[in-house]
Motif scaffolding. Structure first.
Motif, short mmCIF file in Angstrom:
data_model
loop_
_atom_site.label_atom_id
_atom_site.label_comp_id
_atom_site.label_asym_id
_atom_site.label_seq_id
_atom_site.Cartn_x
_atom_site.Cartn_y
_atom_site.Cartn_z
N THR A 27 5.47 -6.52 5.48
CA THR A 27 6.38 -6.49 4.35
C THR A 27 7.77 -6.08 4.85
O THR A 27 7.87 -5.38 5.85
CB THR A 27 5.93 -5.53 3.26
N SER A 28 8.78 -6.49 4.11
CA SER A 28 10.14 -6.05 4.44
C SER A 28 10.67 -5.09 3.38
O SER A 28 11.82 -4.67 3.45
CB SER A 28 11.07 -7.26 4.55
N TYR A 29 9.80 -4.73 2.43
CA TYR A 29 10.21 -3.85 1.34
C TYR A 29 9.76 -2.42 1.61
O TYR A 29 8.71 -2.17 2.17
CB TYR A 29 9.60 -4.32 0.02
N TYR A 93 -4.17 10.55 7.62
CA TYR A 93 -4.04 9.17 7.15
C TYR A 93 -2.64 8.94 6.58
O TYR A 93 -2.13 9.75 5.80
CB TYR A 93 -5.05 8.87 6.05
N CYS A 94 -2.07 7.82 6.94
CA CYS A 94 -0.82 7.37 6.34
C CYS A 94 -1.16 6.54 5.12
O CYS A 94 -2.14 5.78 5.12
CB CYS A 94 -0.05 6.54 7.35
N THR A 95 -0.35 6.67 4.08
CA THR A 95 -0.57 5.89 2.87
C THR A 95 0.77 5.38 2.35
O THR A 95 1.80 6.03 2.52
CB THR A 95 -1.28 6.73 1.81
N ALA A 96 0.72 4.21 1.74
CA ALA A 96 1.93 3.62 1.17
C ALA A 96 1.58 2.90 -0.12
O ALA A 96 0.59 2.15 -0.17
CB ALA A 96 2.58 2.65 2.15
N LEU A 97 2.36 3.16 -1.13
CA LEU A 97 2.15 2.54 -2.44
C LEU A 97 3.19 1.45 -2.64
O LEU A 97 4.39 1.73 -2.69
CB LEU A 97 2.26 3.57 -3.56
N TYR A 98 2.71 0.22 -2.68
CA TYR A 98 3.50 -0.93 -3.07
C TYR A 98 2.88 -1.40 -4.38
O TYR A 98 1.88 -2.11 -4.38
CB TYR A 98 3.44 -2.04 -2.02
N VAL A 99 3.48 -0.96 -5.47
CA VAL A 99 2.89 -1.21 -6.78
C VAL A 99 2.51 -2.68 -6.95
O VAL A 99 3.34 -3.56 -6.69
CB VAL A 99 3.87 -0.78 -7.89
N PRO A 100 1.25 -2.96 -7.37
CA PRO A 100 0.25 -2.01 -7.83
C PRO A 100 -0.77 -1.58 -6.79
O PRO A 100 -1.76 -0.92 -7.14
CB PRO A 100 -0.47 -2.83 -8.92
N SER A 101 -0.56 -1.94 -5.53
CA SER A 101 -1.57 -1.67 -4.50
C SER A 101 -1.21 -0.47 -3.65
O SER A 101 -0.04 -0.27 -3.30
CB SER A 101 -1.74 -2.90 -3.61
N ASN A 102 -2.25 0.30 -3.30
CA ASN A 102 -2.09 1.45 -2.40
C ASN A 102 -2.78 1.12 -1.08
O ASN A 102 -3.93 0.67 -1.07
CB ASN A 102 -2.71 2.71 -3.01
N TYR A 103 -2.11 1.36 0.01
CA TYR A 103 -2.62 1.01 1.33
C TYR A 103 -2.83 2.28 2.15
O TYR A 103 -2.11 3.27 1.99
CB TYR A 103 -1.66 0.07 2.05
N TRP A 104 -3.83 2.19 3.05
CA TRP A 104 -4.14 3.30 3.94
C TRP A 104 -4.22 2.82 5.38
O TRP A 104 -4.65 1.70 5.66
CB TRP A 104 -5.49 3.92 3.56
N GLY A 105 -3.80 3.70 6.30
CA GLY A 105 -4.01 3.42 7.70
C GLY A 105 -5.42 3.81 8.11
O GLY A 105 -6.21 4.31 7.31
N GLN A 106 -5.72 3.61 9.38
CA GLN A 106 -7.07 3.88 9.87
C GLN A 106 -7.26 5.36 10.20
O GLN A 106 -8.41 5.80 10.37
CB GLN A 106 -7.35 3.03 11.12
#
Length: 114
Positions: A27-29, A93-106
């Motif tokens: 993503t670029s956002y 864990y790293c986490t990022a919220l790109y509404v509406p999805s939440n992502y997690w690292g390993q």
């Protein structure tokens, strides 16, 4: 598809320091929320520090010892951890919220031990 990749974990003695990094790709956002959680053995995952827009939030247990920062151009968030103690041991864990999805690292393992 957003991917988060953490690095920087390892074994450190009590009182030592580590710097974790998390790079977002796909993503670029910039995310709406981005930060760090951790999970100690036998415990639930808990917030460590995060950005929610311009607001920074820290867990009480790390205030004054940990510092979160970010580089928008590199799509990276950092966690500087100082004065580490045994209670800081866990998978971070790293986490990022790109509404509406939440992502997690390993996750990256931090072990504080002498």
């Amino acid at each position: 598809q957003v991917q988060l990749v953490e690095s920087g974990g390892g074994l450190v003695q009590p009182g030592g320091s580590l710097r974790l990094s998390c790079v977002a790709s796909g993503t670029s956002y910039s995310p709406h929320v981005m930060g760090w959680y951790r999970q100690a053995p036998g415990k639930e995952r808990e917030l460590v520090a995060r950005y929610a827009g311009a607001i920074i939030e820290y867990a009480d247990s790390v205030k004054g010892r940990f510092s979160i920062s970010r580089d928008h151009a590199k799509m990276t968030v950092y966690l500087q951890m100082d004065s580490l103690n045994a209670d800081d041991t866990g998978v971070y864990y790293c986490t990022a919220l790109y509404v509406p999805s939440n992502y997690w690292g390993q996750g990256t393992l931090v072990t504080v031990s002498s």
